[in-house]
Design an enzyme around this catalytic site. Structure first.
Site, short mmCIF file in Angstrom:
data_model
loop_
_atom_site.label_atom_id
_atom_site.label_comp_id
_atom_site.label_asym_id
_atom_site.label_seq_id
_atom_site.Cartn_x
_atom_site.Cartn_y
_atom_site.Cartn_z
N CYS A 231 -0.44 8.53 -7.93
CA CYS A 231 -1.04 9.76 -8.43
C CYS A 231 -1.12 9.77 -9.96
O CYS A 231 -0.11 9.60 -10.64
CB CYS A 231 -0.18 10.93 -7.95
N VAL B 178 2.58 16.29 -5.84
CA VAL B 178 3.41 15.60 -6.84
C VAL B 178 2.62 15.60 -8.14
O VAL B 178 1.39 15.65 -8.08
CB VAL B 178 3.71 14.15 -6.42
N TRP C 154 3.47 14.28 1.67
CA TRP C 154 4.27 13.22 1.02
C TRP C 154 5.60 13.02 1.74
O TRP C 154 6.35 13.97 1.98
CB TRP C 154 4.54 13.58 -0.44
N TYR D 21 -12.39 13.23 -9.94
CA TYR D 21 -12.21 13.89 -8.63
C TYR D 21 -13.43 14.76 -8.30
O TYR D 21 -13.82 14.87 -7.14
CB TYR D 21 -10.95 14.77 -8.64
N ARG E 243 -1.23 23.15 -0.77
CA ARG E 243 -0.94 21.72 -0.65
C ARG E 243 0.40 21.44 -1.32
O ARG E 243 0.76 22.09 -2.31
CB ARG E 243 -2.01 20.89 -1.36
N VAL E 244 1.10 20.47 -0.78
CA VAL E 244 2.38 20.06 -1.36
C VAL E 244 2.08 18.89 -2.29
O VAL E 244 1.65 17.83 -1.84
CB VAL E 244 3.35 19.65 -0.24
#
Ligand SMILES: N[C@@H](CCC(=O)N[C@@H](CS)C(=O)NCC(=O)O)C(=O)O
Length: 315
Positions: A60, A128, A93, A190, A125-126
Site C-alpha cells: 500500500c 492500512v 487485511w 486510483y 473499509r478497514v
C-alpha cells in the site's frame, strides 16, 4: 470485491471518490494523559516508546510512507511494525504472514478485529496504515497523512541522532506540493484505475500526466522537490513512482508513458530508491500480488505480470 474498493464511484459520472479516515486521534507529546492511559479528552494519546503498533501492508502506497518515515527517523525500536498479507479477500487485511496466522503482539487474525473493538458500529473499509494501541487493542488512528507528520513532529525525543528534518519550518510550499501531488498523482492513479466511465478515466489521466510533466520540469535543476534537502513530499511522491511501471501503467491504465521515459523523474526516483530507508522497504512481489490479485473487477483472470525487471532500480 467491488471496484469502488476503499471508496465509492459516483453512479452519475463514473468518478471514483476515496473514503475519509474514521479514526483521527493523535499521539501527541502535549497529551494530558499519563503513560499507560488512554487518550485525553481531546483525543491526544501520550507519546510512549514500545506502546504502539504500526500496521501496514508493504503493497500500500499510503502505508509505505509511514514505513519509510519510521525508518529514516530511527523509530523502529519506539514503534513496532506489523505487516499484513498483501492479498486480501472479503474479510479484509489478515495477519497471514505470521506463522500462527495471528499478529504476535495484538493477538488478532484480522485488522478488522481492532477496528470493531474500537467502534462496534464501524461499517467502512478497514484500511492500512493504522496505529493500534497494544495495551487496549484500540485503533488510535488510520489518518495516513497525519501519521507521518506526527512521527516527525511528536516523536522527536526518540529520533535517531542526525535524523533528517522532513518538515521544514516554513511549511507553505511543502503543504501546497503535498496537496497537489496527493490529488493529482497519489490519488490520481486510483482515479484513473477505478473510474467507471470513459470520461472520468480520461479526465483523471489528463490531470495526472499534466502534473507529472510539471514535476518532471521542476526536477530538472534540483535533487529534491523542495530544493537541496529531502522532505516529506519526496517520500509521498516516491511511493507512487516506485509502483508506477509495475502496477499503475498497466493495471490502472496510466499509460501515456512509463516512469522510465521521464528522464528527471526516473533519475530522481532511482536516486531515492538507492538511499537508505527507501529501496529496502520496497517489495515488488507484494506490491504486484496485492493489486493484481485483489482488484477482481479490473483484473478478473488474476494473472500477475512478470515484469518489469526490478534490476533497473539498482546502481
Ligand atoms: N485510509 C485511507 C487510505 C489508506 C488506504 O486506502 N489503504 C488501502 C490500501 S492501499 C486499504 O487499506 N484498503 C482496504 C480496503 O479497501 O478494504 C482511505 O481510507 O482512503
Amino acid at each position: 470485491m467491488s471496484p469502488a474498493q476503499f471508496g465509492r464511484e459516483s453512479a452519475a459520472t463514473g468518478e471514483w471518490k476515496r473514503q475519509g479516515n474514521r479514526f483521527v486521534d493523535r499521539i501527541r507529546r502535549d497529551s494530558s494523559s499519563k503513560p499507560g492511559e488512554g487518550p485525553d479528552d481531546q483525543g491526544r494519546w501520550p507519546v510512549e516508546p514500545g506502546r504502539y503498533r504500526l500496521v501496514v501492508s508493504l503493497a500500500c502506497p499510503w502505508a509505505h510512507r509511514s514505513v519509510i518515515v519510521r525508518k529514516l527517523l530511527g523509530l523502529e525500536d519506539a514503534i513496532s511494525l506489523a505487516i499484513v498479507d498483501p492479498v486480501r479477500d472479503d474479510r479484509g487485511w489478515r495477519f497471514g504472514l505470521d506463522p500462527s496466522g495471528r499478529d504476535p503482539v495484538l493477538g488478532i487474525e484480522f485488522l478488522s478485529e481492532a477496528y470493531r473493538k474500537t467502534d462496534p458500529s464501524y461499517d467502512g473499509r478497514v484500511t492500512v496504515p493504522a496505529i493500534v494501541d497494544t495495551l487496549s487493542g484500540l485503533v488510535v488512528t488510520n489518518d495516513f497523512p497525519q501519521i507521518t507528520l506526527d512521527l516527525s513532529t511528536e516523536w522527536t525525543e526518540y529520533h535517531r541522532p542526525h535524523a533528517p528534518q522532513l518538515i521544514p519550518a516554513d511549511r507553505a510550499e511543502l503543504d501546497q506540493l503535498m496537496d497537489e501531488i496527493y490529488r493529482e498523482v497519489n490519488n490520481g492513479v486510483y482515479r484513473c484505475g477505478f473510474a467507471t466511465s470513459q470520461e472520468a478515466y480520461e479526465a483523471a489521466y489528463d490531470v495526472l500526466f499534466a502534473r507529472l510533466d510539471v514535476l518532471e520540469e521542476r526536477l530538472a535543476d534540483r535533487p529534491y522537490l523542495l530544493g537541496d534537502t529531502l522532505s516529506e513530499v519526496d517520500i509521498r511522491l516516491f511511493t507512487t513512482l516506485v509502483r508506477f511501471d509495475a502496477v499503475y501503467h498497466g493495471h490502472f491504465k496510466c499509460n501515456r508513458n512509463k516512469l522510465t521515459e521521464f528522464p528527471n523523474l526516473w533519475a530522481y526516483a532511482r536516486r531515492l530508491y538507492q538511499l537508505p530507508g527507501f529501496g529496502e522497504t520496497v517489495d515488488f512481489d507484494q506490491i504486484k500480488r496485492h493489486y493484481y490479485l485483489t482488484h477482481d473487477t479490473i483484473n478478473p483472470n488474476r494473472i500477475v505480470p512478470k515484469g518489469p525487471d526490478p534490476r533497473a532500480w539498482l546502481p
